[in-house]
Motif scaffolding. Structure first.
Motif, PDB file in Angstrom:
ATOM      1  N   UNK A 159     -63.185  -1.359   3.402  1.00 36.74           N
ATOM      2  CA  UNK A 159     -62.826  -0.667   2.298  1.00 36.74           C
ATOM      3  C   UNK A 159     -63.423   1.097   2.550  1.00 36.74           C
ATOM      4  N   UNK A 160     -64.751   0.902   3.245  1.00 32.55           N
ATOM      5  CA  UNK A 160     -65.002   2.227   3.839  1.00 32.55           C
ATOM      6  C   UNK A 160     -65.475   2.005   5.155  1.00 32.55           C
ATOM      7  N   UNK A 161     -64.738   3.106   5.776  1.00 31.95           N
ATOM      8  CA  UNK A 161     -64.960   3.225   7.469  1.00 31.95           C
ATOM      9  C   UNK A 161     -65.446   4.664   7.929  1.00 31.95           C
ATOM     10  N   UNK A 162     -66.128   4.680   8.946  1.00 27.96           N
ATOM     11  CA  UNK A 162     -66.383   5.847   9.758  1.00 27.96           C
ATOM     12  C   UNK A 162     -65.973   5.624  11.218  1.00 27.96           C
ATOM     13  N   UNK A 163     -65.209   6.526  11.530  1.00 22.47           N
ATOM     14  CA  UNK A 163     -64.470   6.283  12.685  1.00 22.47           C
ATOM     15  C   UNK A 163     -65.178   7.432  13.751  1.00 22.47           C
ATOM     16  N   UNK A 187     -62.415   7.056   4.133  1.00 23.03           N
ATOM     17  CA  UNK A 187     -62.550   6.882   5.513  1.00 23.03           C
ATOM     18  C   UNK A 187     -62.962   8.374   6.109  1.00 23.03           C
ATOM     19  N   UNK A 188     -63.623   8.538   7.039  1.00 23.30           N
ATOM     20  CA  UNK A 188     -64.293   9.721   7.770  1.00 23.30           C
ATOM     21  C   UNK A 188     -64.119   9.533   9.215  1.00 23.30           C
ATOM     22  N   UNK A 238     -68.064   0.291   7.372  1.00 21.48           N
ATOM     23  CA  UNK A 238     -67.954  -0.124   8.856  1.00 21.48           C
ATOM     24  C   UNK A 238     -67.776   0.842   9.606  1.00 21.48           C
ATOM     25  N   UNK A 239     -68.266   0.811  10.936  1.00 15.77           N
ATOM     26  CA  UNK A 239     -68.137   1.765  11.884  1.00 15.77           C
ATOM     27  C   UNK A 239     -67.237   1.333  13.167  1.00 15.77           C
ATOM     28  N   UNK A 240     -66.202   2.308  13.484  1.00 17.42           N
ATOM     29  CA  UNK A 240     -65.353   2.021  14.789  1.00 17.42           C
ATOM     30  C   UNK A 240     -65.757   3.119  15.651  1.00 17.42           C
TER      31      UNK A 240
END
Length: 364
Positions: A159-163, A187-188, A238-240
């Protein structure tokens, strides 16, 4: 990473201690043993049988473009224009170069486009020669063979991601950005690099939703550390992350103190050797004995002797460097070989080792 159980037990006794099996437990055992495997093609613990390797793809370079300093992109298509196998964000191709080298390149195009694969490659002077070959030889019209796509870095659409991308590490991250935008996720993206001129896809990133993309060239902002990068993560995100080893290590060290809930990452260089011990390799055919120091891999030593030694990912994933051990005990450090392959004496020399002071005899 969770581990599969090695054995399966029979249905438990009745819940109330009676000798005959409980009907509910008997039903669940049948469900796990027969229905789930039939529907999911996996066993009751989620293990899937080994699949045959995909057939090789014959591709042609249809376009080539300079993206940044020492970075070119290639568009690859079937010579007859037929559809290509589907892929998802995070996937890569195994590309067989004209020299016979095999290298992995992340797909950075649009997964919805069934007719074109796009890769981007940074030239690395003094590397293994694959990137130089792409830059110097693969022109428009060149024919190449590939396998895949395969995905060791899947995007779960949290649902929420930091790339987070460092340099050419933007290649697997870019399709994730587009997927996050398409799905309406929170996202960011942070893209760092030596300088703006060295960072590819600047125009494509600038065209994305304002306020969600942060470009951090080192020569303007300094080299960001993991804590600074993770400070952008919202609670539970979640961080990718994909990029050079020092950046990944810094992010991993800072992760526990961040607001993020999960960390997914992919390296494009070999991970540092942890708890290495010296051992020896003996090459069966020549009788040569090669010392392997504590801080180097067996692959490093084999490459010194024979630069044509096959390898690709250097992370124990792809299997290109797999060899057979004729004698000796292997300290397996990959997560891909099956127990049957290990019992047959297979070793991935890019990561696996031997106990201190021992010797592995390779079928070489």
């Amino acid at each position: 990473m969770s581990r599969d159980r090695d054995t399966q037990s029979a249905a438990p006794p009745d819940l109330y201690g009676r000798a005959r099996p409980d009907r509910l437990m008997r039903f669940l055992d049948v469900f796990g043993n027969y229905y789930l495997p039939a529907v999911t093609k996996s066993d009751r613990y989620g293990r899937r049988p080994a699949t045959e390797p995909s057939a090789p793809l014959r591709l042609v370079v249809t376009a080539r473009k300079a993206l940044a300093e020492d970075v070119v992109s290639l568009r690859l298509a079937a010579p007859d224009g037929s559809p290509l196998p589907r892929w998802q964000a995070g996937a890569h191709l195994d590309l067989y170069l004209p020299s016979g080298r095999r290298r992995q390149y992340s797909l950075c195009g649009d997964p919805q486009d069934r007719f074109v694969y796009r890769i981007a490659v940074r030239r690395i002077e003094g590397g293994g020669g694959g990137s130089a070959e792409v830059h110097d030889i693969l022109r428009e019209g060149a024919r190449v063979t590939a396998r895949g796509p395969r995905n060791a870095f899947p995007f779960a659409a949290d649902r929420s991601v930091l790339l987070i991308a460092g340099g050419i590490g933007i290649t697997p991250i870019l399709p994730m950005v587009r997927e996050a935008a398409r799905l309406g996720l929170d996202w960011q993206l942070i893209h760092s690099g030596r300088s703006r001129a060295s960072m590819p896809f600047g125009a494509e990133l600038a065209a994305l939703e304002p306020g969600r993309v942060e470009i951090l060239p080192d020569d303007e902002h300094g080299v960001p550390d993991g804590a600074k990068l993770l400070s952008r993560a919202s609670t539970g995100a979640a961080v990718y992350c994909c990029g050079p080893g020092p950046m990944l290590d810094s992010v991993r060290r800072a992760f526990d103190d961040s607001a993020a809930s999960a960390l997914h990452f992919e390296r494009f260089a070999a991970a540092p050797i942890v708890d290495g011990r010296p051992f020896e390799l003996k090459l069966r055919r020549s009788g040569a004995v090669l010392p392997v120091p504590a801080d180097r891999s067996a692959l490093d030593v084999l490459l010194e002797r024979n630069p044509a030694t096959p390898y690709s990912c250097r992370q124990g994933f792809c299997g290109v460097c797999t060899l057979r051990v004729a004698a000796g005990t292997v300290d397996h450090r990959d997560s891909r070989l099956t127990e049957q392959e290990k019992a047959a004496g297979r070793i991935r020399v890019c990561v696996s080792r031997a106990p201190e002071g021992s010797r592995l005899e390779l079928d070489l």
